[in-house]
Design a protein around this motif. Sequence first.
Motif, short mmCIF file in Angstrom:
data_model
loop_
_atom_site.label_atom_id
_atom_site.label_comp_id
_atom_site.label_asym_id
_atom_site.label_seq_id
_atom_site.Cartn_x
_atom_site.Cartn_y
_atom_site.Cartn_z
N LEU A 77 41.83 38.25 36.06
CA LEU A 77 41.40 39.55 35.95
C LEU A 77 41.41 40.39 36.77
O LEU A 77 41.17 40.94 37.92
N SER A 78 41.69 42.10 35.61
CA SER A 78 41.60 43.53 36.85
C SER A 78 40.09 43.68 37.27
O SER A 78 38.96 43.38 36.40
N ALA A 79 39.58 44.27 38.06
CA ALA A 79 38.83 45.05 38.21
C ALA A 79 38.55 46.00 37.51
O ALA A 79 39.18 47.28 37.24
N LYS A 80 37.27 46.41 36.61
CA LYS A 80 37.31 47.10 36.42
C LYS A 80 35.24 47.76 36.76
O LYS A 80 34.81 47.81 37.38
N GLY A 81 35.56 49.56 37.44
CA GLY A 81 34.33 49.99 37.57
C GLY A 81 34.59 50.95 39.06
O GLY A 81 35.45 49.90 39.55
N HIS A 143 34.84 39.11 52.66
CA HIS A 143 36.29 40.22 52.85
C HIS A 143 36.42 41.56 52.14
O HIS A 143 35.77 40.72 50.65
N GLY A 144 37.01 42.05 52.80
CA GLY A 144 37.55 43.44 51.72
C GLY A 144 35.52 44.38 51.68
O GLY A 144 35.02 44.66 51.77
N SER A 145 36.45 45.70 51.38
CA SER A 145 36.39 46.90 51.14
C SER A 145 36.68 47.34 50.56
O SER A 145 37.28 47.44 49.88
N LEU A 146 36.07 48.82 50.38
CA LEU A 146 36.10 49.48 48.64
C LEU A 146 37.89 50.00 48.90
O LEU A 146 38.38 50.20 47.97
N PRO A 147 38.33 50.83 50.42
CA PRO A 147 39.37 50.47 50.33
C PRO A 147 40.61 49.23 49.76
O PRO A 147 41.38 49.33 49.34
N VAL A 148 40.30 48.47 50.32
CA VAL A 148 40.76 47.51 49.75
C VAL A 148 40.16 47.07 48.51
O VAL A 148 41.54 46.73 47.95
N LEU A 149 39.47 47.27 47.65
CA LEU A 149 39.31 47.29 46.31
C LEU A 149 39.96 47.48 46.15
O LEU A 149 40.50 47.76 44.84
N ARG A 150 40.40 49.11 45.85
CA ARG A 150 40.94 50.77 45.31
C ARG A 150 42.68 49.78 45.58
O ARG A 150 43.48 49.63 44.54
N ASN A 151 42.73 49.50 46.73
CA ASN A 151 44.06 49.03 46.86
C ASN A 151 44.66 47.44 46.33
O ASN A 151 45.53 47.20 45.68
N TYR A 152 43.75 46.70 45.88
CA TYR A 152 43.86 45.41 45.02
C TYR A 152 43.20 44.86 44.08
O TYR A 152 42.55 44.15 43.78
N ARG A 153 42.39 46.20 42.99
CA ARG A 153 41.64 45.83 41.61
C ARG A 153 42.61 45.72 41.04
O ARG A 153 42.16 44.81 39.61
N GLU A 154 44.14 45.44 40.75
CA GLU A 154 44.92 44.38 39.79
C GLU A 154 44.30 43.19 39.99
O GLU A 154 45.09 42.70 41.54
N ARG A 155 44.16 42.71 39.08
CA ARG A 155 44.33 40.97 39.16
C ARG A 155 43.31 40.25 40.93
O ARG A 155 43.98 39.83 41.62
N PHE A 156 42.05 41.06 40.02
CA PHE A 156 40.75 40.84 41.13
C PHE A 156 40.78 39.68 41.70
O PHE A 156 39.58 39.27 42.69
N VAL A 157 40.08 38.77 40.59
CA VAL A 157 39.72 37.14 40.26
C VAL A 157 40.99 36.75 39.83
O VAL A 157 41.68 36.91 38.67
N ARG A 158 40.91 35.41 39.77
CA ARG A 158 41.55 34.24 39.08
C ARG A 158 41.00 33.33 38.70
O ARG A 158 39.43 32.67 40.10
N LEU A 159 40.87 32.52 37.37
CA LEU A 159 40.07 31.68 37.84
C LEU A 159 40.48 30.48 36.77
O LEU A 159 41.90 30.74 35.99
N SER A 160 40.11 29.25 35.89
CA SER A 160 40.02 29.19 35.08
C SER A 160 38.38 28.14 34.19
O SER A 160 37.88 28.55 35.32
N TYR A 161 38.27 28.54 33.45
CA TYR A 161 37.03 28.16 32.88
C TYR A 161 36.77 27.33 31.26
O TYR A 161 38.24 27.11 30.97
N ARG A 162 36.14 26.83 30.52
CA ARG A 162 35.69 26.95 29.61
C ARG A 162 35.36 26.72 28.40
O ARG A 162 34.30 27.75 28.53
N LEU A 163 35.46 27.07 28.01
CA LEU A 163 35.47 28.03 26.07
C LEU A 163 34.45 27.15 25.45
O LEU A 163 35.39 26.04 25.04
N GLY A 164 33.51 27.19 25.25
CA GLY A 164 32.51 26.43 24.64
C GLY A 164 32.53 26.35 23.25
O GLY A 164 32.82 27.92 22.30
#
Length: 308
Positions: A77-81, A143-164
């Motif tokens: 998922l990419s970061a929004k905002g 870890h991370g700062s605002l410049p890092v956020l700008r550089n790495y906003r794509e694919r910002f988190v990765r996860l696996s979850y269950r759809l209930g």
Amino acid sequence: MSRLHYTLPVDVVRRFNPQITQSNLESSSSNPEEALIGHKDVDKISARIEGVEAKWNRSARPMRPVRIGSRDAPVYLSAKGAGFPVHAYLDEQNILPLDPNEGDFIERRTGRDTWTDITTREGQAWVADYRMGKLTIFRLPGHGSLPVLRNYRERFVRLSYRLGVGGEYGTAGQTTLTSQLAQGSTTTIGVDDASRLPPSGGVMLVDGAEYVDVASVDHSADEITIRARGVRATSDADRASGSTVHYCPMDVREAVAAKAAEELVRFDDWTDELVDGGRAVQAERKLDDWESEWTNTIAQYSDNYGYQ
């Protein structure tokens, strides 16, 4: 874990002959010649149902808990905002709470190829609106700062979850028995989480093998009251503690049975032996009707779509 969730072999075979019951499909060691079809054919039907259930989950709203993503193929998922906190939006709603004991995880990107596991930091590093499928990720942990956020906003988190499924926000639900349900017993019995079931009761599938008629569901006491056993031509039997209790609309069960019956006629030849004479021809004439039943029901429950 139950092998089947939406429909049973007897539902499929009754598409060819509505007088068939579960007992007709169960061969006994003492009188195997009385079995309508053999165990291998029952397994063939079950395998076909499994495939159709998977098609349903990918085409319409899943009617049972399913896993989205994995360790080998996580969801990105990419970061929004702007700045922290940031938001990330899942493609589905009604997510089960992330639980590392169930294999769920969430990792935040903290470098080009660096990820920090924050699964156990809910409320500190992140929060979730499970109903809406929205994640809010804070700057912590460290870890991370605002410049890092700008550089790495794509694919910002990765996860696996269950759809209930279930409860107020779903049209299906699943939980488990907390004690044994004896053969022939129509009683009030405890379940692990009654909030996952509809309050009005209905026909539910227990242990992936038996339909029971549930008169009512007590969400506060985590109990269900069973009115009748072995309905829809299934067999009443002992059901152990921990057995699944699954509810979904009956038209979904019927549509899955229709699609499985259609595929059995199109791709298998044993159905000619199951039906006599002209009945085999009648089954072929039903193929278009069965396909229409499947596609129409898929369309009815496709507002949230399936998972890819």
